[in-house]
Design a protein around this motif. Structure first.
Motif, PDB file in Angstrom:
ATOM      1  N   VAL B  75       0.775  -1.014   0.146  1.00  0.00           N
ATOM      2  CA  VAL B  75      -0.052   0.014   0.073  1.00  0.00           C
ATOM      3  C   VAL B  75       0.666   1.278   0.069  1.00  0.00           C
ATOM      4  CG1 VAL B  75      -1.826  -1.175   0.987  1.00  0.00           C
ATOM      5  CG2 VAL B  75      -0.239   0.028   2.392  1.00  0.00           C
ATOM      6  N   VAL B  76       0.214   2.485  -0.201  1.00  0.00           N
ATOM      7  CA  VAL B  76       0.936   3.616  -0.477  1.00  0.00           C
ATOM      8  C   VAL B  76       0.771   4.414   1.139  1.00  0.00           C
ATOM      9  CG1 VAL B  76       1.247   5.998  -1.466  1.00  0.00           C
ATOM     10  CG2 VAL B  76       0.259   3.799  -2.715  1.00  0.00           C
ATOM     11  N   CYS B  77       1.783   4.919   1.559  1.00  0.00           N
ATOM     12  CA  CYS B  77       1.843   5.469   2.872  1.00  0.00           C
ATOM     13  C   CYS B  77       1.658   6.898   2.441  1.00  0.00           C
ATOM     14  CB  CYS B  77       3.182   5.438   3.566  1.00  0.00           C
ATOM     15  SG  CYS B  77       3.321   6.455   5.039  1.00  0.00           S
ATOM     16  N   LEU B  78       0.674   7.711   2.958  1.00  0.00           N
ATOM     17  CA  LEU B  78       0.303   9.089   2.578  1.00  0.00           C
ATOM     18  C   LEU B  78       1.001   9.991   3.367  1.00  0.00           C
ATOM     19  CD1 LEU B  78      -3.489   8.260   1.451  1.00  0.00           C
ATOM     20  CD2 LEU B  78      -1.572   8.608   0.048  1.00  0.00           C
ATOM     21  N   LYS B  79       0.760   9.751   4.909  1.00  0.00           N
ATOM     22  CA  LYS B  79       1.022  10.844   5.649  1.00  0.00           C
ATOM     23  C   LYS B  79       1.225  10.146   7.004  1.00  0.00           C
ATOM     24  CE  LYS B  79      -2.740  13.847   6.740  1.00  0.00           C
ATOM     25  NZ  LYS B  79      -3.154  14.804   6.814  1.00  0.00           N
ATOM     26  N   LYS B  80       1.792  11.062   7.939  1.00  0.00           N
ATOM     27  CA  LYS B  80       2.150  10.373   9.448  1.00  0.00           C
ATOM     28  C   LYS B  80       0.970  11.327  10.107  1.00  0.00           C
ATOM     29  CE  LYS B  80       4.453  11.911  13.142  1.00  0.00           C
ATOM     30  NZ  LYS B  80       5.890  12.405  13.617  1.00  0.00           N
ATOM     31  N   ARG B 100      -6.661   3.930   5.528  1.00  0.00           N
ATOM     32  CA  ARG B 100      -6.684   3.391   6.783  1.00  0.00           C
ATOM     33  C   ARG B 100      -5.629   3.857   7.722  1.00  0.00           C
ATOM     34  NH1 ARG B 100      -6.418  -1.928   9.174  1.00  0.00           N
ATOM     35  NH2 ARG B 100      -8.488  -2.523   9.416  1.00  0.00           N
ATOM     36  N   ARG B 101      -5.756   3.630   8.978  1.00  0.00           N
ATOM     37  CA  ARG B 101      -4.693   4.055   9.707  1.00  0.00           C
ATOM     38  C   ARG B 101      -3.771   2.763   9.856  1.00  0.00           C
ATOM     39  NH1 ARG B 101      -6.738   7.371  14.720  1.00  0.00           N
ATOM     40  NH2 ARG B 101      -8.271   5.758  14.710  1.00  0.00           N
ATOM     41  N   VAL B 102      -2.470   2.894  10.187  1.00  0.00           N
ATOM     42  CA  VAL B 102      -1.611   1.637  10.364  1.00  0.00           C
ATOM     43  C   VAL B 102      -0.639   2.219  11.374  1.00  0.00           C
ATOM     44  CG1 VAL B 102       0.020   0.912   8.890  1.00  0.00           C
ATOM     45  CG2 VAL B 102      -2.119  -0.116   8.729  1.00  0.00           C
ATOM     46  N   HIS B 103      -0.138   1.023  12.401  1.00  0.00           N
ATOM     47  CA  HIS B 103       0.792   1.306  13.071  1.00  0.00           C
ATOM     48  C   HIS B 103       2.230   1.183  12.241  1.00  0.00           C
ATOM     49  CE1 HIS B 103       3.364   1.522  16.694  1.00  0.00           C
ATOM     50  NE2 HIS B 103       2.434   1.556  17.436  1.00  0.00           N
ATOM     51  N   PRO B 104       3.251   2.128  12.690  1.00  0.00           N
ATOM     52  CA  PRO B 104       4.365   2.077  11.848  1.00  0.00           C
ATOM     53  C   PRO B 104       5.324   0.934  12.180  1.00  0.00           C
ATOM     54  CG  PRO B 104       4.538   3.859  13.126  1.00  0.00           C
ATOM     55  CD  PRO B 104       3.145   3.384  13.056  1.00  0.00           C
ATOM     56  N   THR B 122      -5.582  14.497   0.825  1.00  0.00           N
ATOM     57  CA  THR B 122      -5.195  13.840   2.150  1.00  0.00           C
ATOM     58  C   THR B 122      -4.969  15.193   3.266  1.00  0.00           C
ATOM     59  OG1 THR B 122      -2.786  13.581   1.420  1.00  0.00           O
ATOM     60  CG2 THR B 122      -4.308  11.978   1.113  1.00  0.00           C
ATOM     61  N   LYS B 123      -4.987  16.198   2.846  1.00  0.00           N
ATOM     62  CA  LYS B 123      -4.650  17.408   3.703  1.00  0.00           C
ATOM     63  C   LYS B 123      -5.679  17.266   4.895  1.00  0.00           C
ATOM     64  CE  LYS B 123      -1.569  20.122   0.813  1.00  0.00           C
ATOM     65  NZ  LYS B 123      -1.655  21.382   0.275  1.00  0.00           N
ATOM     66  N   ALA B 124      -7.029  17.186   4.462  1.00  0.00           N
ATOM     67  CA  ALA B 124      -7.864  17.305   5.475  1.00  0.00           C
ATOM     68  C   ALA B 124      -8.181  15.886   6.164  1.00  0.00           C
ATOM     69  CB  ALA B 124      -9.215  17.455   4.850  1.00  0.00           C
ATOM     70  N   ILE B 125      -7.435  14.876   6.007  1.00  0.00           N
ATOM     71  CA  ILE B 125      -7.649  13.758   6.773  1.00  0.00           C
ATOM     72  C   ILE B 125      -6.797  13.619   7.842  1.00  0.00           C
ATOM     73  CG2 ILE B 125      -7.781  11.323   6.690  1.00  0.00           C
ATOM     74  CD1 ILE B 125      -8.229  11.524   3.602  1.00  0.00           C
ATOM     75  N   ASP B 126      -7.244  13.468   9.294  1.00  0.00           N
ATOM     76  CA  ASP B 126      -6.557  13.431  10.342  1.00  0.00           C
ATOM     77  C   ASP B 126      -7.401  12.447  11.285  1.00  0.00           C
ATOM     78  OD1 ASP B 126      -7.876  16.468  11.958  1.00  0.00           O
ATOM     79  OD2 ASP B 126      -8.803  14.529  11.021  1.00  0.00           O
ATOM     80  N   ASP B 163     -14.343  10.475  -0.631  1.00  0.00           N
ATOM     81  CA  ASP B 163     -13.002  10.675  -0.371  1.00  0.00           C
ATOM     82  C   ASP B 163     -12.100   9.677  -0.961  1.00  0.00           C
ATOM     83  OD1 ASP B 163     -13.637  12.271   2.861  1.00  0.00           O
ATOM     84  OD2 ASP B 163     -13.490  13.084   1.024  1.00  0.00           O
ATOM     85  N   GLN B 164     -12.363   8.444  -0.709  1.00  0.00           N
ATOM     86  CA  GLN B 164     -11.487   7.364  -1.229  1.00  0.00           C
ATOM     87  C   GLN B 164     -11.505   7.450  -2.626  1.00  0.00           C
ATOM     88  OE1 GLN B 164     -10.294   4.325   0.690  1.00  0.00           O
ATOM     89  NE2 GLN B 164      -9.009   4.621  -1.012  1.00  0.00           N
ATOM     90  N   LYS B 165     -12.459   7.835  -3.235  1.00  0.00           N
ATOM     91  CA  LYS B 165     -12.441   8.016  -4.750  1.00  0.00           C
ATOM     92  C   LYS B 165     -11.511   9.113  -5.201  1.00  0.00           C
ATOM     93  CE  LYS B 165     -16.457   5.585  -6.656  1.00  0.00           C
ATOM     94  NZ  LYS B 165     -17.985   5.876  -7.214  1.00  0.00           N
ATOM     95  N   THR B 166     -11.328  10.181  -4.547  1.00  0.00           N
ATOM     96  CA  THR B 166     -10.421  11.416  -4.864  1.00  0.00           C
ATOM     97  C   THR B 166      -9.408  10.913  -4.782  1.00  0.00           C
ATOM     98  OG1 THR B 166     -11.293  12.328  -2.968  1.00  0.00           O
ATOM     99  CG2 THR B 166     -11.949  13.231  -5.177  1.00  0.00           C
ATOM    100  N   VAL B 167      -8.925  10.332  -3.447  1.00  0.00           N
ATOM    101  CA  VAL B 167      -7.742   9.904  -3.410  1.00  0.00           C
ATOM    102  C   VAL B 167      -7.169   9.113  -4.309  1.00  0.00           C
ATOM    103  CG1 VAL B 167      -6.045   8.820  -1.459  1.00  0.00           C
ATOM    104  CG2 VAL B 167      -7.699  10.457  -0.815  1.00  0.00           C
ATOM    105  N   ASP B 168      -7.957   7.836  -4.531  1.00  0.00           N
ATOM    106  CA  ASP B 168      -7.451   6.950  -5.537  1.00  0.00           C
ATOM    107  C   ASP B 168      -7.046   7.510  -6.923  1.00  0.00           C
ATOM    108  OD1 ASP B 168      -9.544   3.936  -4.703  1.00  0.00           O
ATOM    109  OD2 ASP B 168      -7.825   4.845  -3.926  1.00  0.00           O
ATOM    110  N   LYS B 169      -8.007   8.505  -7.368  1.00  0.00           N
ATOM    111  CA  LYS B 169      -7.872   8.915  -8.620  1.00  0.00           C
ATOM    112  C   LYS B 169      -6.597   9.914  -8.733  1.00  0.00           C
ATOM    113  CE  LYS B 169     -10.045  12.322 -11.713  1.00  0.00           C
ATOM    114  NZ  LYS B 169     -10.839  13.470 -11.713  1.00  0.00           N
ATOM    115  N   GLU B 170      -6.193  10.531  -7.749  1.00  0.00           N
ATOM    116  CA  GLU B 170      -5.031  11.276  -7.461  1.00  0.00           C
ATOM    117  C   GLU B 170      -3.687  10.630  -7.498  1.00  0.00           C
ATOM    118  OE1 GLU B 170      -5.036  14.169  -4.271  1.00  0.00           O
ATOM    119  OE2 GLU B 170      -6.030  15.758  -5.498  1.00  0.00           O
TER     120      GLU B 170
END
Lengths: 138, 205
Positions: B75-80, B100-104, B122-126, B163-170
């Motif tokens: 998977v792609v890591c988007l941000k911390k 999804r959130r995942v433990h490093p 992804t900027k708005a996702i926290d 949101d998922q669709k827009t992230v996927d598209k980008e």
């Protein structure tokens, strides 16, 4: 099981362990039952040299090349004999050397590389099977 | 080392300790006038230490998940995120791993990095985005629970699906810029596994 390669003065060997692992050298003298005096000349664009030192026979893998030298020859004469027999060239063309390079390469592959390799192997197998298919079975 | 005390108003604290030199009945005072009260220890405020993630994990790195229902997926890591967790996504269209959130700790970082610098969705996702709202379940008797089948399950809101669709598209747009994009897409679709004579400590990722 008959031995084909013998330890002799001028026998070329591959070093299996230690800091000089993977390099080739010539046996210049035999110290005792376990050790030999070895040296691998460094040639300009060729193999990197092994400084003159004692080495255990267990750390050496004998190769099917020999050079004509007297025991404990000086480096200059050793290099001359080495280049005359074209040992470096023969070594680079040998199957063992190519296998060693390939195995080093394989160790350095990352996850994506391994995936690409798997896909390439599958593609090749598919092509082979396509050719094998229409062949009449004997 | 003693406890680190946190005090909101240091000046008030000093004032308090000065008055404490008066002895209580029958007891010796805590400090005598000539002694300086130990305020230095108290004044040291707590430091906030944001979680450090190992340097091999940065935004855009392709990562292998090791635990959970998506284990083995790349998977792609988007941000911390602030909580110290990583925000990852399949992308969903390739391997069904959602945002999804995942433990490093339970992740292997590969050397493959995608250039996702252009990602804005992804900027708005926290962490707050992932908090589930508690579903109001009216208190029922135990017996009735067995027969009534309508228990409220968690479902994604339309907003989250969008949101998922827009992230996927980008992400797919970022992928398309690469020469080996079709191979990378297949890479995402495949699962990681160890085969014979493969040992994690000697593998390079």
């Amino acid at each position: 099981m008959v031995f084909e390669l013998y330890v002799e003065i001028g026998r070329v060997a591959l070093i299996k362990c230690g800091p000089n692992k993977g390099k080739i050298c010539a046996i210049i003298d035999v110290i005792d039952q376990n050790r030999a005096l070895v040296e691998g000349p460094s040639i300009k664009d060729g193999v990197i040299g092994v400084p003159r030192q004692s080495m255990r026979f267990k750390h050496l893998q004998l190769l099917p090349y020999t050079i004509k030298i007297c025991h404990t020859t000086r480096t200059k004469k050793l290099t001359a004999a080495w280049e005359k027999s074209e040992i470096s060239k023969k070594w680079m063309e040998s199957a063992i050397s190519k296998k060693l390079i390939a195995s080093e390469r394989r160790k350095g592959l990352n996850d994506f590389d391994r995936f690409k390799l798997m896909k390439a192997k599958q593609k090749r197998q598919r092509m082979i099977r396509m050719c094998m298919g229409p062949m009449p079975k004997k | 080392m003693g406890k680190l005390w946190y005090i909101k108003n240091p000046s008030k604290a000093i004032a308090k300790t000065k008055t404490e030199t008066v002895a209580k009945k029958g007891r010796t005072p805590k400090h005598y006038e000539h002694q300086k009260p130990n305020t230095r220890k108290r004044l040291r405020a707590r430091k906030s230490n944001p979680t450090k993630i190992r340097s091999s994990i940065t935004p855009g790195v392709v990562v292998i998940l090791l635990i959970g229902r998506h284990k083995g997926k790349r998977v792609v890591c988007l941000k911390k995120l602030e909580s110290g967790l990583l925000l990852v996504t399949g992308p969903y269209c390739l391997n069904a791993c959602p945002l999804r959130r995942v433990h490093p700790k339970f992740v292997i970082a590969t050397s493959l990095t995608l250039d996702i610098s252009g990602l804005t969705s992804t900027k708005a996702i926290d962490d707050v985005y992932f908090q589930r709202t508690k579903m109001d379940e009216p208190k029922k008797e135990k017996q009735t629970d067995l027969f009534i089948a309508d228990k409220k399950k968690f479902t994604l809101t339309d907003e989250q699906k969008a949101d998922q669709k827009t992230v996927d598209k980008e992400i797919l747009e970022c992928l398309a810029k690469r020469d080996d994009s079709s191979l990378v897409k297949d890479y995402f679709k495949s699962l990681f596994g160890l085969s014979k004579h493969q040992y994690p400590h000697s593998l390079k990722f």
